[in-house]
Design a protein around this motif. Structure first.
Motif, PDB file in Angstrom:
ATOM      1  N   VAL A   1       0.840  -1.201   0.000  1.00 37.41           N
ATOM      2  CA  VAL A   1       0.000   0.000   0.000  1.00 37.41           C
ATOM      3  C   VAL A   1       0.874   1.250   0.000  1.00 37.41           C
ATOM      4  O   VAL A   1       0.648   2.196  -0.763  1.00 37.41           O
ATOM      5  CB  VAL A   1      -0.945   0.006   1.229  1.00 37.41           C
ATOM      6  CG1 VAL A   1      -1.642   1.351   1.376  1.00 37.41           C
ATOM      7  CG2 VAL A   1      -1.973  -1.107   1.106  1.00 37.41           C
ATOM      8  N   PHE A   2       1.885   1.234   0.864  1.00 37.63           N
ATOM      9  CA  PHE A   2       2.800   2.379   0.940  1.00 37.63           C
ATOM     10  C   PHE A   2       3.447   2.638  -0.423  1.00 37.63           C
ATOM     11  O   PHE A   2       3.456   3.769  -0.923  1.00 37.63           O
ATOM     12  CB  PHE A   2       3.880   2.092   1.993  1.00 37.63           C
ATOM     13  CG  PHE A   2       4.923   3.172   2.115  1.00 37.63           C
ATOM     14  CD1 PHE A   2       4.694   4.292   2.891  1.00 37.63           C
ATOM     15  CD2 PHE A   2       6.147   3.057   1.450  1.00 37.63           C
ATOM     16  CE1 PHE A   2       5.660   5.287   3.012  1.00 37.63           C
ATOM     17  CE2 PHE A   2       7.115   4.043   1.567  1.00 37.63           C
ATOM     18  CZ  PHE A   2       6.869   5.157   2.344  1.00 37.63           C
TER      19      PHE A   2
ATOM     20  N   VAL B   1       0.955   4.057  -3.009  1.00 41.41           N
ATOM     21  CA  VAL B   1       0.662   5.489  -2.831  1.00 41.41           C
ATOM     22  C   VAL B   1       1.857   6.328  -3.262  1.00 41.41           C
ATOM     23  O   VAL B   1       1.717   7.354  -3.931  1.00 41.41           O
ATOM     24  CB  VAL B   1       0.283   5.792  -1.357  1.00 41.41           C
ATOM     25  CG1 VAL B   1       0.110   7.290  -1.141  1.00 41.41           C
ATOM     26  CG2 VAL B   1      -0.995   5.062  -0.975  1.00 41.41           C
ATOM     27  N   GLU B   2       3.039   5.876  -2.895  1.00 39.68           N
ATOM     28  CA  GLU B   2       4.236   6.634  -3.263  1.00 39.68           C
ATOM     29  C   GLU B   2       4.441   6.681  -4.774  1.00 39.68           C
ATOM     30  O   GLU B   2       5.083   7.590  -5.298  1.00 39.68           O
ATOM     31  CB  GLU B   2       5.475   6.014  -2.603  1.00 39.68           C
ATOM     32  CG  GLU B   2       5.541   6.227  -1.101  1.00 39.68           C
ATOM     33  CD  GLU B   2       5.697   7.693  -0.728  1.00 39.68           C
ATOM     34  OE1 GLU B   2       6.675   8.309  -1.149  1.00 39.68           O
ATOM     35  OE2 GLU B   2       4.815   8.217  -0.022  1.00 39.68           O
TER      36      GLU B   2
ATOM     37  N   ARG C   1      -0.654  11.990  -4.991  1.00 42.29           N
ATOM     38  CA  ARG C   1      -0.003  11.434  -3.800  1.00 42.29           C
ATOM     39  C   ARG C   1      -0.167  12.365  -2.600  1.00 42.29           C
ATOM     40  O   ARG C   1      -0.520  11.932  -1.493  1.00 42.29           O
ATOM     41  CB  ARG C   1       1.493  11.209  -4.088  1.00 42.29           C
ATOM     42  CG  ARG C   1       2.259  10.506  -2.983  1.00 42.29           C
ATOM     43  CD  ARG C   1       3.713  10.342  -3.378  1.00 42.29           C
ATOM     44  NE  ARG C   1       4.423  11.598  -3.364  1.00 42.29           N
ATOM     45  CZ  ARG C   1       5.050  12.101  -2.294  1.00 42.29           C
ATOM     46  NH1 ARG C   1       5.044  11.428  -1.161  1.00 42.29           N
ATOM     47  NH2 ARG C   1       5.668  13.255  -2.359  1.00 42.29           N
TER      48      ARG C   1
ATOM     49  N   LEU D   1      -5.355   3.134  -7.267  1.00 46.81           N
ATOM     50  CA  LEU D   1      -4.984   2.199  -6.205  1.00 46.81           C
ATOM     51  C   LEU D   1      -5.880   0.959  -6.222  1.00 46.81           C
ATOM     52  O   LEU D   1      -5.408  -0.173  -6.093  1.00 46.81           O
ATOM     53  CB  LEU D   1      -5.081   2.890  -4.835  1.00 46.81           C
ATOM     54  CG  LEU D   1      -4.073   4.014  -4.569  1.00 46.81           C
ATOM     55  CD1 LEU D   1      -4.435   4.762  -3.286  1.00 46.81           C
ATOM     56  CD2 LEU D   1      -2.661   3.456  -4.486  1.00 46.81           C
TER      57      LEU D   1
END
Lengths: 268, 188
Positions: free
Chosen positions: B112-113, B116-117, B124, B162
């Motif tokens: 997930v991190f 998003v990055e 973002r 996402l």
């Protein structure tokens, strides 16, 4: 009416009216592409906050925290009385950066105009000239061109002149004209170093980073120009006539020598 | 006791140091740049503390000021392309070291991190402000100096991207549209 992505986001979050929800439910059954989009939005309910709170980013370094607290402490103290206008006039960021950034410099209160300060007797405890020059250089490396330009834009020109005049009265040191070397004078301010007054003159080149010329009282024996590099900045320091001086800038050795000569000739 | 603007900033900033640090990391994604930006943001906030309006959120004001410093001062230097901080190795290592986490959840959080990055910069930041920092759409709009509708639009597109990634399907970006105004914060 075909829904927008924003409306579909509201739909999956349960934030559309019951009537619109019924319409969208029906559309979803009829339109596979729309259904796919909605499914993607539903899947986007991910543990984003937890993902970011699990140490992916490093915590605030203690040194930075301590440094910032020092700045806050100075700011809190300066806002209670007269010093606020002083900080504003002198350029708060420059004062604070110089005062606390490397843990040596301590901001001083403004000099009352009526007070005569004998700077020449304040040698004890002011540290070695080499350490002092390194401190100045480390501060100056943060003092980028944009910072000076920002100060130029926000400064009150009249007050800057008054500040310069005050410093001249207190130190008996003249501000050198370095324009023939490509640097025009921007501002002067009084900082502090180990409880002693430290004066900084800032110059800005037409196409380069700022140049700083700093000085403070020092009655030790004269010393000729010594140079070293600090964080890509050329740093030159010397001592004479009851003062120590340092020049810091993105300049070569030849220009440093010329600035040294010009400063000596004009300042004392 | 009501603090005047300068004092409220000086006092409040100490409580906001950790969020401010996180925001500098969000913006820069580089430890050294974040340290530089953090210092400059603190100084600028204290320098301009008399301009703060106590009616607004101090954090929003600080974040917006920090973003301005980043764009106006630091980005003019040659630091834009340095992105040493965010590496898959580091992120993976950190996630595995989380105490009490199950391997599967660690992997998910790491994914997930990274997802998003990997979003476009504008999306973002909106996701981080709204979903991580808990800003309302209006507050995020203030920080980023964009309309609230644009915040909603960027967030919707980010969620679509996402969601598609975690569905295992190929992402297709619909055209950006201005959304209608919502006052509630939605946590994806």
């Amino acid at each position: 009416m075909k829904p927008t992505l924003e409306e579909l986001t509201q739909y999956v979050d349960g934030e559309v009216s019951p009537a619109r929800r019924s319409q969208l439910d029906l559309l979803r059954e009829q339109d596979s592409e729309l259904n796919r989009t909605v499914t993607a939005l539903e899947t986007s309910r991910l543990p984003i906050r937890r993902a970011y709170n699990l140490g992916q980013y490093p915590p605030l370094p203690e040194a930075l925290k301590t440094q910032a607290r020092g700045w806050i402490q100075l700011a809190s103290g300066s806002s209670h009385a007269k010093p606020l206008s002083f900080w504003t006039r002198m350029g708060f960021s420059a004062c604070l950066a110089a005062a606390v950034l490397v843990g040596y410099l301590v901001a001083q209160p403004p000099i009352p105009r009526s007070t005569t300060v004998n700077l020449a007797v304040q040698e004890a405890g002011s540290g070695s000239i080499v350490d002092w020059a390194e401190v100045i250089a480390s501060y100056q490396s943060l003092y980028v061109r944009e910072t000076v330009e920002h100060l130029e834009r926000t400064d009150n020109a009249k007050k800057t002149v008054e500040t310069t005049s005050t410093i001249l009265q207190q130190t008996r040191v003249k501000i050198p004209d370095l324009s023939h070397h490509g640097f025009h004078f921007v501002r002067a301010q009084r900082l502090g170093y180990k409880q002693k007054p430290l004066f900084q003159l800032v110059y800005l080149a037409d196409d380069g980073v700022p140049l700083a010329l700093c000085f403070m009282p020092d009655v030790a024996d004269p010393r000729t120009l010594t140079q070293f590099d600090f964080d890509k900045l050329n740093t030159g320091y010397w001592r004479e006539a009851g003062h120590r001086f340092v020049i810091v800038g993105d300049i070569d050795n030849h220009l440093m020598s010329m600035l040294y000569q010009s400063s000596r000739e004009q300042m004392l | 006791m009501t603090l005047n603007p300068p004092n409220s900033v000086a006092t409040g900033l100490e409580q906001e140091l950790e969020p401010l640090w996180r925001f500098t990391l969000y913006l820069t994604r580089d430890n050294h740049d974040a340290e530089d930006l953090f210092q400059r943001a603190c100084l600028r906030a204290l320098e301009q503390r008399d301009k703060y309006q106590p009616t607004g959120q101090l954090r929003s004001w600080l974040f917006r000021l920090t973003q301005n410093v980043w764009y106006n001062e630091l980005r003019s230097r040659t630091i834009r392309d340095r992105r040493a901080f965010v590496s898959g190795d580091l992120a993976g290592q950190e996630a595995e070291n989380v105490e009490g986490s199950q391997p599967d959840s660690s992997l998910l959080f790491n994914q997930v991190f990274n997802a998003v990055e990997a979003l476009p910069e504008a999306q973002r930041l909106v996701v981080i402000l709204v979903c991580v920092e808990g800003f309302s759409y209006r507050e995020a709009a203030e920080v980023l100096d964009i309309p609230t509708g644009t915040v909603m639009s960027r967030l919707a597109r980010a969620r679509y991207t996402l969601g598609n990634q975690f569905l295992g399907t190929e992402t297709q970006q619909p055209g950006e549209k201005s959304g209608n105004t919502r006052s509630q914060v939605t946590q994806p």
